[in-house]
Design a protein around this motif. Sequence first.
Motif, PDB file in Angstrom:
ATOM      1  N   ARG A  83       4.889   8.281   1.107  1.00 36.15           N
ATOM      2  CA  ARG A  83       3.687   7.910   0.221  1.00 36.15           C
ATOM      3  C   ARG A  83       3.121   6.778   1.227  1.00 36.15           C
ATOM      4  NH1 ARG A  83       4.320   4.837  -4.926  1.00 36.15           N
ATOM      5  NH2 ARG A  83       4.731   3.217  -3.549  1.00 36.15           N
ATOM      6  N   THR A  84       3.264   5.931   2.458  1.00 37.75           N
ATOM      7  CA  THR A  84       3.107   5.319   3.131  1.00 37.75           C
ATOM      8  C   THR A  84       2.294   6.277   4.424  1.00 37.75           C
ATOM      9  OG1 THR A  84       4.936   3.904   3.183  1.00 37.75           O
ATOM     10  CG2 THR A  84       3.995   3.615   4.692  1.00 37.75           C
ATOM     11  N   PHE A  88      -4.653   4.303  -3.954  1.00 42.39           N
ATOM     12  CA  PHE A  88      -2.774   3.411  -3.216  1.00 42.39           C
ATOM     13  C   PHE A  88      -2.821   2.031  -4.043  1.00 42.39           C
ATOM     14  CE2 PHE A  88      -0.566   5.028  -0.216  1.00 42.39           C
ATOM     15  CZ  PHE A  88      -1.133   6.764  -0.844  1.00 42.39           C
ATOM     16  N   SER A  89      -4.438   1.102  -4.212  1.00 44.32           N
ATOM     17  CA  SER A  89      -4.081   0.103  -4.206  1.00 44.32           C
ATOM     18  C   SER A  89      -4.102   0.232  -5.862  1.00 44.32           C
ATOM     19  CB  SER A  89      -5.523  -0.563  -4.049  1.00 44.32           C
ATOM     20  OG  SER A  89      -6.117  -0.221  -4.219  1.00 44.32           O
ATOM     21  N   LEU A  95      -1.606  -2.407   1.311  1.00 43.08           N
ATOM     22  CA  LEU A  95      -2.871  -1.626   2.024  1.00 43.08           C
ATOM     23  C   LEU A  95      -4.082  -1.687   3.292  1.00 43.08           C
ATOM     24  CD1 LEU A  95      -4.706  -1.807  -1.026  1.00 43.08           C
ATOM     25  CD2 LEU A  95      -3.994   0.195  -0.476  1.00 43.08           C
ATOM     26  N   GLY A 133      -0.857   7.996   2.552  1.00 44.53           N
ATOM     27  CA  GLY A 133      -1.565   6.620   2.665  1.00 44.53           C
ATOM     28  C   GLY A 133      -2.126   6.837   3.868  1.00 44.53           C
ATOM     29  N   ILE A 151       0.160  11.746  -5.622  1.00 41.07           N
ATOM     30  CA  ILE A 151       0.521   9.983  -5.801  1.00 41.07           C
ATOM     31  C   ILE A 151       0.789   9.478  -7.097  1.00 41.07           C
ATOM     32  CG2 ILE A 151       0.871   9.682  -3.550  1.00 41.07           C
ATOM     33  CD1 ILE A 151      -1.344   7.978  -3.503  1.00 41.07           C
ATOM     34  N   THR A 152      -0.216   9.970  -7.750  1.00 40.57           N
ATOM     35  CA  THR A 152      -1.757   9.293  -8.649  1.00 40.57           C
ATOM     36  C   THR A 152      -0.385   9.895 -10.029  1.00 40.57           C
ATOM     37  OG1 THR A 152      -3.036   9.477  -7.457  1.00 40.57           O
ATOM     38  CG2 THR A 152      -3.013   8.865 -10.238  1.00 40.57           C
TER      39      THR A 152
END
Lengths: 788, 235
Positions: free
Chosen positions: A433-434, A678-679, A711, A437, A286-287
């Motif tokens: 992605r959710t 994530f944030s 989040l 996480g 994701i990053t």
Amino acid sequence: MVISPLRRKVLRDLRRLWAQVLAIALVLAAGVATLILGNGAYSSLHETRARYYDDYRFADVFADVTRAPRALLGDIREIDNVLAAEARIAKLALLDLPTMAEPGTLFMVSLPENADRGLNLLHLRLGRLPDPQSAHEMVVSEGFAAAHRLHLGARLAVLMNGQRRELVVTGIALSPEFIYALGPGEMMPDPRRFGIAWLPRPALEAAFDLEGAFSNVVLKLAPGASVDRAIEALDRLTAPYGGSGAVAREDQISHAFLDAELKQLRAMVKVLPPIFLMVAAMLVNITLSRLITLEREQIGLLKAIGYSSRAIAQHYVEFVLAIAMLGIVIGVAAGSWLGAGLAQLYVRFFSFPFLIFTRDPQIYGLAAGFTVAAAVAGALFAVRVAVALPPAAAMSPPAPADYRARMAGLRRLFALRQTGVMVARHLFRWPLRTASGMFGVAMAVAILVASLWSFGSINHMIDVTFTRAERHDALVAFGAAEPARALFAARQMPGVLAAEPFRAVAARISHRALSRKLSIMGKPEAPVLSRVLAPDLRPMAMPEAGLILSEALAEALAVRPGDRVTVEFLEGARNTVTLPVSGLSLGYVGLGAAMEIAALNRAAGEGAVISGVALQIDETQQKAFYAAAKATPKTGFVAVTALTVARFKETLAENITVMITVYVGLAAIIAVGVVYNFSRIALSEQGRELASLRVLGFTRGEVSGILFGELATIVLLAQPFGWLFGYVIAFGMVQAFSSDLYRVPFVIGPEVYVTASLVVCAAALASAWAIRGRINSLDMVEVLKTRE
Amino acid sequence: MSNSIFRTKGLTKVYRSGAQEVHALRGVDFRAARGEFIVILGPSGSGKSTFLNIVGGLDTATAGEAWFGDHQLTALDERGLTQYRRDHVGFVFQFYNLVPSLTARENVALVTEIARHPMSPDDALALVGLTDRRDHFPAQLSGGEQQRVAIARAIAKNPEVLLCDEPTGALDSATGIKVLEALAEVNRSVGATTLVITHNAAIREIADRVLRFADGRIVEETTNATKKSPAEVSW
């Protein structure tokens, strides 16, 4: 040296995104560290044990007899594949120390005849072996010596066979036979109350009336020889002399406990590192995806000026490799440091003369390989997007995020405000992605659930064992079976409020091809002080005829209530009978079988005899009782429940803080890594939107609320999954650990889930707090001016 | 002077970038009457955006005063400025800045939910002529439509002032005119004092008053005796 511009960009990106890079590297590092730690500790312990066994000629087969003539040894040595056999005297003696009121036991073992070629050789730490002719000299085990601060020349009074003798310590030693020195009736080693003493054979022969005889024999077999066949032959030879059945090395107590430890490490290595590496791969993905989205135009430009797709892919892979390298370096350092710490713990807990802490390059290579693989696997998808971008398309801004799902239902269900709708739609817009996480956070919770539950389980086990089953204050086991009237003598002892007899008869219970050797316990019909519990914790009455088997034993023999089992008694008349299984009982440690005491004696072909008594003691007269118990020649050993429990809890408490710190740390690394990344990504994607809202008059709190709401949703939704994963992992661990030795009750109380969730939520809050400053300093003016 | 809603006196803004000082505003004196439609012209770097940001409560002045009615904006802290924007100011941006995950109607409702005396989101969308597009997401709307949603969002709270920074900057002429019509209509019906920054000199004709910024000062001020309707201008 000239650094190419792209490589310089890698370095700058790393510096610019250092916090995210570090967060990912730490997750990778946790994977590396647990892999190195687990594998390292496993192989250290394994290697050390193997070397120790080899160098000190640890035996393969162990057998007790009542009294066998030494001449029998010749026959035993003739058994096929027996390389060496040694006849020993191994008997319990009671400590008689002015400094210690509570009962203590010394296990007296005769020294090998030949200090080089015997079996179970001693590793002399200090001093010398006793003079073979001396009746007063002994070598004691190191733990015992340390617990009593015994120095060479110290004198120690013991009661052997009811006779008091004063012995002199000439040496302090270790033996491969007692790496884990568990006293009779104990649950944890307590070097203060249980030690080993080695004396020359003649001294023990005299003390225990065993001149020209032995009470224990150990065998060394040729490599690859059948242990079962050797045991069978040995049992045949020893049967006439009260042989209660030989055991193989795998059932030897010290060895079996070490094995359980090794098994636990194996399980840890299988569970923890993959979790960290998977989470890290997800974070890398994701990053990097976000980085590539942000650098779309740069990628287009690079391609336009002639950089190949390959060069660009390599650039991003290098970025990821740098993170992996950082993770490997931190992980190797942490793993080695923790490994050394764990090794120290082993040295303290297990008695090894040396510890080989293997620094197997293969393990390090493996850890590095897995880490790089996980990072690169995480990067692949993101990099493929970069590679596929045609330069022209890359240089124009990406199409705006296309939202279509209206989610009117969700909205009505939760009476969402517009900001809530934003959060919900954003979460649904990138479901993968959710989900990742949530997966990451759930894993953090799972690690905690899967580690914290054991403490509650152990407490449950203690509670059940000592407040519901073994409710006696002390247990006196006689050196040999005594007539039933010994019970009345026990009742006369000072401080005894109630006494209950028990009988223990060694037997082999078999069903079809399966068999187990154990002591069958005989108890009164409705025992009060030492009860047998049904799986639902109800006390069970001892059946008139028939056996109650512990669940573990029933499973090992594949029997159910109503089935009949063959019981071959290994003592006295050595009867063989078949008995019905009349019920199943709960049992956490070892295998258990119980029946009514008179029925047991009848079946074994013996009169009314008892093996010992369970007692309720008046607390104020404890000392007097201890003294009296010691003075009674019949006493084999005394186990005091309060001391057993205290020692157990003490040992547990020593490890619990370290363990909880480690697991909380590991879970926090995941939680922080996931939430922080994530944030940052959410802020990078929605920073513009949020700044617009600030312009429209939303307060800092309201704007932070949108980001944190997203989040928080991920973190909260992940909790039940974390509980579930944790439950499954814990269940798998219980299955993996449970053996004939242990059967850990699978109890997960609500406090385990609550603690796990609180820790993870706290870590999430902390990482959210870390980006609060970035939200507060969102540049509103910039938003008015620029297009994303 | 009760009719004046904005007042600035000697408004000065100095940015420091490294050792250099940049004087974005060099003492601006300004007044705006309630309901006035003011167009602010000027080249890049003339200070017009900085001026709009300060009177809009997005930025702070280095020196001088800015008043909104009885509130001294230059004395408010961050919290006070947020409250000021929330209660009194409507913003329209060059790039619309709609929330992509919300429909047109929801983008408007985003503001009406936190406003004190809002109109209904449907009414606001009706004012800009987008009633039939209200359930579309920004990605499904044209640039002009998006900007009209942004105007609806800005006016739905019934603001006293409407601040627009290059509202037609990203739009073609025909679409831009539609947006201007919406702005003019809102100015008329809501009575919000409207400040529009633009590079586009053609727009000056629809204003009550035109200010020209240069080098951090107001260098020219013209009052239109008769203002044209947006439909009458072109560029």
